[in-house]
Design a protein around this motif. Structure first.
Motif, PDB file in Angstrom:
ATOM      1  N   ALA A   1     -42.209  73.869  17.636  1.00 45.87           N
ATOM      2  CA  ALA A   1     -43.481  73.294  18.085  1.00 45.87           C
ATOM      3  C   ALA A   1     -44.111  72.367  17.061  1.00 45.87           C
ATOM      4  CB  ALA A   1     -44.471  74.411  18.432  1.00 45.87           C
ATOM      5  N   ASP A   2     -43.569  72.334  15.849  1.00 44.90           N
ATOM      6  CA  ASP A   2     -44.063  71.399  14.830  1.00 44.90           C
ATOM      7  C   ASP A   2     -43.277  70.101  14.823  1.00 44.90           C
ATOM      8  OD1 ASP A   2     -46.259  72.682  13.744  1.00 44.90           O
ATOM      9  OD2 ASP A   2     -45.103  73.728  12.212  1.00 44.90           O
ATOM     10  N   THR A   3     -41.956  70.208  14.940  1.00 47.97           N
ATOM     11  CA  THR A   3     -41.097  69.038  14.759  1.00 47.97           C
ATOM     12  C   THR A   3     -40.547  68.468  16.062  1.00 47.97           C
ATOM     13  OG1 THR A   3     -39.066  70.353  14.537  1.00 47.97           O
ATOM     14  CG2 THR A   3     -40.377  69.978  12.532  1.00 47.97           C
ATOM     15  N   GLY A   4     -40.635  69.239  17.155  1.00 48.63           N
ATOM     16  CA  GLY A   4     -40.046  68.779  18.405  1.00 48.63           C
ATOM     17  C   GLY A   4     -38.538  68.868  18.430  1.00 48.63           C
ATOM     18  N   GLU A   5     -37.968  69.629  17.523  1.00 48.25           N
ATOM     19  CA  GLU A   5     -36.517  69.732  17.440  1.00 48.25           C
ATOM     20  C   GLU A   5     -36.009  71.072  17.979  1.00 48.25           C
ATOM     21  OE1 GLU A   5     -33.465  67.967  16.491  1.00 48.25           O
ATOM     22  OE2 GLU A   5     -34.958  66.670  17.390  1.00 48.25           O
ATOM     23  N   GLY A   6     -34.721  71.137  18.199  1.00 51.09           N
ATOM     24  CA  GLY A   6     -34.080  72.352  18.658  1.00 51.09           C
ATOM     25  C   GLY A   6     -32.668  72.049  19.101  1.00 51.09           C
ATOM     26  N   ASN A   7     -31.828  73.049  19.082  1.00 54.00           N
ATOM     27  CA  ASN A   7     -30.440  72.878  19.468  1.00 54.00           C
ATOM     28  C   ASN A   7     -30.273  73.099  20.966  1.00 54.00           C
ATOM     29  OD1 ASN A   7     -27.685  72.545  19.383  1.00 54.00           O
ATOM     30  ND2 ASN A   7     -27.263  74.622  18.678  1.00 54.00           N
ATOM     31  N   ILE A   8     -30.515  74.324  21.401  1.00 53.63           N
ATOM     32  CA  ILE A   8     -30.512  74.658  22.820  1.00 53.63           C
ATOM     33  C   ILE A   8     -31.953  74.933  23.220  1.00 53.63           C
ATOM     34  CG2 ILE A   8     -29.710  76.315  24.545  1.00 53.63           C
ATOM     35  CD1 ILE A   8     -27.282  76.806  22.712  1.00 53.63           C
ATOM     36  N   ILE A   9     -32.447  74.239  24.250  1.00 51.30           N
ATOM     37  CA  ILE A   9     -33.867  74.325  24.614  1.00 51.30           C
ATOM     38  C   ILE A   9     -34.001  74.526  26.116  1.00 51.30           C
ATOM     39  CG2 ILE A   9     -36.096  73.112  24.597  1.00 51.30           C
ATOM     40  CD1 ILE A   9     -35.018  71.455  22.241  1.00 51.30           C
TER      41      ILE A   9
ATOM     42  N   ASN B   1     -35.203  73.813  29.558  1.00 50.89           N
ATOM     43  CA  ASN B   1     -35.580  72.511  30.110  1.00 50.89           C
ATOM     44  C   ASN B   1     -36.652  72.690  31.178  1.00 50.89           C
ATOM     45  OD1 ASN B   1     -35.659  69.824  30.696  1.00 50.89           O
ATOM     46  ND2 ASN B   1     -33.641  69.724  31.641  1.00 50.89           N
ATOM     47  N   SER B   2     -37.915  72.464  30.802  1.00 53.37           N
ATOM     48  CA  SER B   2     -39.044  72.763  31.676  1.00 53.37           C
ATOM     49  C   SER B   2     -39.443  71.576  32.533  1.00 53.37           C
ATOM     50  CB  SER B   2     -40.270  73.171  30.841  1.00 53.37           C
ATOM     51  OG  SER B   2     -39.944  74.155  29.902  1.00 53.37           O
ATOM     52  N   ASP B   3     -39.906  71.890  33.735  1.00 54.80           N
ATOM     53  CA  ASP B   3     -40.595  70.898  34.551  1.00 54.80           C
ATOM     54  C   ASP B   3     -42.077  70.893  34.211  1.00 54.80           C
ATOM     55  OD1 ASP B   3     -38.377  70.064  36.407  1.00 54.80           O
ATOM     56  OD2 ASP B   3     -38.421  72.207  36.842  1.00 54.80           O
ATOM     57  N   LEU B   4     -42.575  72.036  33.767  1.00 56.20           N
ATOM     58  CA  LEU B   4     -43.981  72.203  33.401  1.00 56.20           C
ATOM     59  C   LEU B   4     -44.071  73.130  32.206  1.00 56.20           C
ATOM     60  CD1 LEU B   4     -47.097  72.071  33.978  1.00 56.20           C
ATOM     61  CD2 LEU B   4     -46.768  74.032  35.502  1.00 56.20           C
ATOM     62  N   THR B   5     -44.820  72.718  31.212  1.00 55.58           N
ATOM     63  CA  THR B   5     -45.100  73.581  30.064  1.00 55.58           C
ATOM     64  C   THR B   5     -46.593  73.849  30.030  1.00 55.58           C
ATOM     65  OG1 THR B   5     -43.232  72.741  28.761  1.00 55.58           O
ATOM     66  CG2 THR B   5     -45.029  73.798  27.553  1.00 55.58           C
ATOM     67  N   ILE B   6     -46.964  75.123  30.085  1.00 46.50           N
ATOM     68  CA  ILE B   6     -48.376  75.515  30.012  1.00 46.50           C
ATOM     69  C   ILE B   6     -48.600  76.051  28.611  1.00 46.50           C
ATOM     70  CG2 ILE B   6     -50.207  76.925  31.001  1.00 46.50           C
ATOM     71  CD1 ILE B   6     -48.484  77.095  33.568  1.00 46.50           C
TER      72      ILE B   6
ATOM     73  N   GLY C   1     -38.994  67.703  22.380  1.00 47.79           N
ATOM     74  CA  GLY C   1     -40.143  68.153  23.153  1.00 47.79           C
ATOM     75  C   GLY C   1     -40.468  67.192  24.272  1.00 47.79           C
ATOM     76  N   TYR C   2     -40.461  65.914  23.959  1.00 45.63           N
ATOM     77  CA  TYR C   2     -40.714  64.865  24.957  1.00 45.63           C
ATOM     78  C   TYR C   2     -39.703  64.944  26.085  1.00 45.63           C
ATOM     79  CZ  TYR C   2     -41.373  60.088  26.748  1.00 45.63           C
ATOM     80  OH  TYR C   2     -41.598  58.993  27.544  1.00 45.63           O
ATOM     81  N   GLU C   3     -38.500  65.339  25.744  1.00 49.43           N
ATOM     82  CA  GLU C   3     -37.408  65.383  26.715  1.00 49.43           C
ATOM     83  C   GLU C   3     -37.418  66.657  27.541  1.00 49.43           C
ATOM     84  OE1 GLU C   3     -32.506  65.034  26.619  1.00 49.43           O
ATOM     85  OE2 GLU C   3     -33.685  64.757  24.802  1.00 49.43           O
ATOM     86  N   ASN C   4     -37.864  67.773  26.958  1.00 46.87           N
ATOM     87  CA  ASN C   4     -37.677  69.077  27.595  1.00 46.87           C
ATOM     88  C   ASN C   4     -38.939  69.751  28.129  1.00 46.87           C
ATOM     89  OD1 ASN C   4     -34.683  70.170  27.136  1.00 46.87           O
ATOM     90  ND2 ASN C   4     -35.261  68.969  25.343  1.00 46.87           N
TER      91      ASN C   4
ATOM     92  N   ASN D   1     -41.688  54.335  30.139  1.00 42.62           N
ATOM     93  CA  ASN D   1     -40.609  54.991  30.866  1.00 42.62           C
ATOM     94  C   ASN D   1     -39.287  54.406  30.393  1.00 42.62           C
ATOM     95  OD1 ASN D   1     -39.869  52.623  32.732  1.00 42.62           O
ATOM     96  ND2 ASN D   1     -42.061  52.907  33.183  1.00 42.62           N
ATOM     97  N   ASN D   2     -38.196  54.975  30.873  1.00 47.39           N
ATOM     98  CA  ASN D   2     -36.891  54.555  30.346  1.00 47.39           C
ATOM     99  C   ASN D   2     -36.459  53.175  30.803  1.00 47.39           C
ATOM    100  OD1 ASN D   2     -36.034  55.084  32.983  1.00 47.39           O
ATOM    101  ND2 ASN D   2     -35.168  57.086  32.434  1.00 47.39           N
ATOM    102  N   GLY D   3     -37.279  52.519  31.635  1.00 48.40           N
ATOM    103  CA  GLY D   3     -37.002  51.127  31.954  1.00 48.40           C
ATOM    104  C   GLY D   3     -37.170  50.203  30.769  1.00 48.40           C
ATOM    105  N   LEU D   4     -37.851  50.694  29.718  1.00 44.74           N
ATOM    106  CA  LEU D   4     -38.042  49.907  28.502  1.00 44.74           C
ATOM    107  C   LEU D   4     -36.794  49.877  27.622  1.00 44.74           C
ATOM    108  CD1 LEU D   4     -41.666  51.017  27.532  1.00 44.74           C
ATOM    109  CD2 LEU D   4     -40.958  48.752  28.326  1.00 44.74           C
ATOM    110  N   ALA D   5     -35.802  50.651  27.972  1.00 48.22           N
ATOM    111  CA  ALA D   5     -34.561  50.669  27.188  1.00 48.22           C
ATOM    112  C   ALA D   5     -33.702  49.470  27.570  1.00 48.22           C
ATOM    113  CB  ALA D   5     -33.813  51.979  27.418  1.00 48.22           C
ATOM    114  N   LYS D   6     -34.183  48.285  27.225  1.00 49.47           N
ATOM    115  CA  LYS D   6     -33.509  47.027  27.567  1.00 49.47           C
ATOM    116  C   LYS D   6     -33.606  46.065  26.391  1.00 49.47           C
ATOM    117  CE  LYS D   6     -32.897  47.855  32.085  1.00 49.47           C
ATOM    118  NZ  LYS D   6     -33.895  47.445  33.053  1.00 49.47           N
ATOM    119  N   PHE D   7     -32.635  45.171  26.283  1.00 47.90           N
ATOM    120  CA  PHE D   7     -32.729  44.079  25.314  1.00 47.90           C
ATOM    121  C   PHE D   7     -34.043  43.329  25.536  1.00 47.90           C
ATOM    122  CE2 PHE D   7     -27.883  43.635  24.782  1.00 47.90           C
ATOM    123  CZ  PHE D   7     -27.921  44.237  23.528  1.00 47.90           C
ATOM    124  N   GLY D   8     -34.727  43.009  24.450  1.00 52.24           N
ATOM    125  CA  GLY D   8     -35.924  42.187  24.529  1.00 52.24           C
ATOM    126  C   GLY D   8     -37.222  42.953  24.626  1.00 52.24           C
TER     127      GLY D   8
END
Length: 519
Positions: A171-179, A181-186, A200-203, A443-450
């Motif tokens: 919860a400090d670094t946002g890291e982890g090996n196996i996490i 995968n939540s649709d909602l975190t309360i 964290g952003y991903e899961n 959103n992931n549409g920004l993953a483009k050249f330019g």
């Protein structure tokens, strides 16, 4: 801005509630459980069956309390618990025993002690699965059997909800090996840093705060160093335009971008300067590129350097550009200039002479910067690397950076007295005085050249108008992501391209203005 807290600060909140306010832990657990159930039923009103996996600590206790309330609401609830009652924390055991007693007389609440992965089959028909295995105090890598349990839970086709923090996430670094995968975190008590970055952003999915009944008084004297950017922040950071301004007082930007090999970067960067509201955008390119530029965009003033054979910047071109460098409120340097040896020497000369007022340094200029980083004066500069470029600057692998990106970014910005905009999902801005600002749009549409070239132009354009480097960086990052989000109204993330992203900047500015200004 939304403050984000560390694990230690949240633990201190619990201690404050229990020791200072004399609120027993079981009361905090009950308060949290009631809110958690309200959120779940509000977010997913059509569910009828819930599976919950409870650990042996207080996170598990939250899970047992939630199970009771969901059962009270008429849902079918299956609970799998790890270990036995003797290994549970006191408050966890209390809620376990209550659930156990209720299950003896109520058919819609069943408890199963974990005895192997086959136990998880009792959850496979659940509409929703709740992770109450480990809380925010976890760090390191998951051990067995929890690692295997989380892996199997992630395979089940059901809505996933995590209580406080998904199991496996730091919860400090946002890291982890196996996490998990939540649709909602309360999350409980307050928002934690790690929920919004890297893994964290991903899961974490959607993140909602659940109060535990302590109130806000405790946080009056707690000062976090990390914040989440809100729409209000973007509105407050919009440049204030006076009624009597002209094209020069509205912001002057010199863009040193593009080369014979990469002319498109020049258009995206300098064009985004104009679309961000700057009054004067001058683009400096080799003579050989000028005709291409004018065919693509006519609103720019183009200054050339070199001769018909020139294809990239060289140190000799500095003299030609010197007056414009001094003239500009901001110089945007780097996108598409290339990595030729002579171009690297130009960047070194530019930084050594430091005749600019402010600069946004990106892309190939960052590659050149790495060789003189220890000697460079980066005050009044905004650096906009992605993770790969930041790795080159710091000599730290991307994998190592992601293990504690907040500390790495903070250390760099403070050491070099600069503004660092670390592009990623999400983008994080670090100030020279040790604060971190996590972006909440995009959103992931920004993953483009330019896409990064557009951000460089926006940063320079806003900074030229307000002269505030940090505020301009936060505004540019937020609106960059918001522009991509608004484009989803007409197309999917697959169809977002940087040239259209640039042209939609005014729409996102208008969206923010209309959201906060009265008619």
């Amino acid at each position: 801005m939304i403050p984000l807290y560390s694990n230690s600060q949240i633990r201190d909140l619990d201690a404050f509630a229990i020791n200072k306010l004399q609120m027993p832990g079981i009361v905090l657990m009950e308060n949290a459980a009631k809110v958690i159930v309200e959120i779940i039923l509000s977010e997913y009103p059509s569910i009828s069956s819930v599976g919950i996996v409870c650990g042996k600590g207080n996170n598990g206790g939250d899970g047992f309390a939630v199970a009771r309330h969901l059962s009270n609401a008429g849902l079918n609830v299956n609970v799998i618990f790890l270990g036995d009652s003797y290994s549970m924390s006191d408050d966890c055991r209390t809620n376990y025993e209550i659930c156990s007693n209720i299950s003896q007389t109520r058919k819609n609440l069943k408890l199963f002690q974990y005895s192997g992965l086959k136990t998880l089959t009792t959850l496979k028909n659940s509409d929703l699965i709740i992770d109450a295995i480990l809380g925010s105090g976890f760090s390191g890598e998951l051990k067995e059997p929890i690692a295997s349990i989380v892996t199997e839970l992630n395979k089940i086709e059901a809505i996933k909800v995590a209580i406080d923090v998904p199991t496996g996430l730091n919860a400090d670094t946002g890291e982890g090996n196996i996490i998990f995968n939540s649709d909602l975190t309360i999350t409980l008590g307050e928002f934690k840093k790690g929920l919004f970055i890297t893994k964290g952003y991903e899961n974490c999915g959607k993140i909602i705060l659940s109060e535990i009944g302590v109130g806000r008084d405790y946080f009056d004297n707690v000062f976090p160093d990390t914040y989440l950017i809100e729409p209000e922040d973007a509105y407050e950071n919009l440049p204030k335009r006076k009624r009597r301004i002209n094209k020069y007082s509205a912001g002057k930007v010199l863009t040193l971008a593009g080369s014979y090999q990469y002319p498109g970067a020049a258009i995206l960067t300098s064009g985004s300067v104009l679309y961000s509201g700057a009054g004067a955008s001058v683009l400096a390119v080799p003579v050989s590129v000028k005709k291409f530029i004018h065919r693509k965009i006519t609103d720019l003033v183009v200054q050339t350097y070199g001769n018909e054979q020139s294809k990239f910047l060289t140190p000799d071109d500095y003299k030609t550009l010197e007056q414009k460098i001094k003239w500009a409120d901001v110089v945007a340097l780097g996108p598409g200039i290339g990595r030729e040896e002579k171009t690297v020497e130009f960047v070194h000369k530019f930084l050594r002479k430091k005749e600019f007022k402010s600069a946004v340094i990106d892309a190939d200029a960052l590659f050149a910067l790495k060789d003189i980083l220890s000697k460079a004066d980066l005050r009044n500069c905004i650096l906009t690397p992605h993770y790969g470029e930041f790795s080159l600057l710091t000599n730290i692998s991307v994998e190592e950076l992601e293990k504690n990106v907040l500390e790495a970014g903070k250390e760099f910005a403070v050491k070099h007295k600069t503004i660092l905009v670390l592009k990623g999902a999400p983008t994080i801005t670090f100030s020279s005085d040790g604060y971190s600002f996590i972006n909440s749009t995009g959103n992931n549409g920004l993953a483009k050249f330019g896409s990064g070239d557009v951000l460089t132009g926006m940063s320079a354009g806003f900074c030229s108008q307000s002269k505030e480097l940090l505020d301009s960086s936060l505004l540019a990052v937020y609106l960059h992501g918001l522009t991509a989000d608004l484009m989803l109204n007409k197309k999917t993330e697959f169809g977002i391209v940087s040239s259209e992203l640039m042209k939609h900047i005014p729409a996102s500015i208008n969206f923010i203005k209309r959201s906060f200004e009265k008619n």
